[in-house]
Design a protein around this motif. Structure first.
Motif, short mmCIF file in Angstrom:
data_model
loop_
_atom_site.label_atom_id
_atom_site.label_comp_id
_atom_site.label_asym_id
_atom_site.label_seq_id
_atom_site.Cartn_x
_atom_site.Cartn_y
_atom_site.Cartn_z
N TYR A 219 0.84 -1.18 0.00
CA TYR A 219 0.00 0.00 0.00
C TYR A 219 0.88 1.24 0.00
N ASP A 220 0.59 2.21 -0.87
CA ASP A 220 1.36 3.45 -0.88
C ASP A 220 0.81 4.42 0.16
N ASN A 221 1.36 5.64 0.19
CA ASN A 221 0.96 6.63 1.20
C ASN A 221 -0.50 7.04 1.08
N GLU A 222 -1.08 6.85 -0.11
CA GLU A 222 -2.48 7.22 -0.32
C GLU A 222 -3.43 6.05 -0.11
N GLY A 223 -2.88 4.90 0.33
CA GLY A 223 -3.71 3.74 0.59
C GLY A 223 -4.04 2.92 -0.63
N GLN A 224 -3.33 3.16 -1.74
CA GLN A 224 -3.58 2.41 -2.97
C GLN A 224 -2.73 1.14 -2.99
#
Length: 240
Positions: A219-224
């Motif tokens: 998961y990236d910082n944006e929750g993707q």
């Protein structure tokens, strides 16, 4: 339940692990819910050898209190470049020490810490190159030696010399020791004793560890959720 456990042990079945939710069964009560992992996929050593990259997925469902299991026989994409790992079996070859000494005696720029880091990196590259050109593939060489041994045995049975057969037997034993060292190291079985050649066991242990360490996505910082290898590397670097 103990009888079921005994059957698993007798057949040599091992848990395939899972991806997804930790639990496969639940039961709702008035004030609480019970969660358990009741459903599992298991296999023996022979099955592990045929399908080493298997993944088990716990699927979501609302029509049953049990989650269905999806078994993907080719669920791991391991085409990324693997990090350098020193192989214990290299130490049995004189060229290993010579390769390390040749790199370490070379000069370099920068302060002492930078020179050490550069030499370690160069040493890994040199050992990898040496292994490919001089050490050769152990399993491929074993296969070739065994074919030659079968021919030598036929010669001996026909009344020929036994010298070649004895020579090949010694060479095969050396290669078997190297193969056992290779799989023992990859399986990280610390209690491995010298002379143990149970390579089928170590192969399955290494395959289990590979599946356990495999990272499908992050998961990236944006929750993707990201599964692209390049993007996953960026996420790790950004995190640290």
């Amino acid at each position: 339940m103990q009888a079921f456990r005994d059957v698993l042990d007798e057949c040599g079945f091992m848990d395939l692990g899972f991806m997804g939710s930790k639990f496969t069964w639940h039961k709702h009560y008035e004030n609480f819910t019970v969660w358990e992992r009741l459903d599992r996929a298991v296999a023996n050593n022979e099955w592990f050898s045929l399908f080493p990259d298997t993944q088990v997925h716990h699927l979501d469902v609302t029509t049953s209190d049990h989650k269905p299991l999806l078994i993907n026989l080719d669920g791991m994409d391991c085409k990324q470049q693997r990090p350098f790992r020193f192989e214990q079996m290299w130490m049995s070859e004189p060229g290993c020490g010579a390769t390390i000494e040749a790199v370490w005696q070379q000069g370099g720029d920068g302060h002492r810490g930078e020179r050490v880091i550069k030499k370690v990196d160069k040493c890994g590259k040199s050992l990898t190159k040496w292994s490919k050109t001089c050490f050769r593939n152990v399993r491929r060489e074993l296969e070739q030696k065994r074919k030659k041994l079968a021919q030598a045995e036929r010669v001996v049975c026909s009344g020929g010399s036994v010298l070649l057969m004895k020579k090949l037997e010694k060479e095969i034993n050396v290669l078997l020791d190297k193969e056992a060292q290779m799989w023992g190291q990859q399986a990280k079985v610390q209690w491995l004793k010298d002379g143990d050649r149970n390579t089928r066991f170590f192969h399955s242990k290494a395959s289990q560890r590979r599946r356990k360490n495999y990272i499908k996505g992050l998961y990236d910082n944006e929750g993707q959720w990201c599964t692209n290898p390049n993007r996953m590397e960026e996420i790790v670097l950004e995190f640290y």
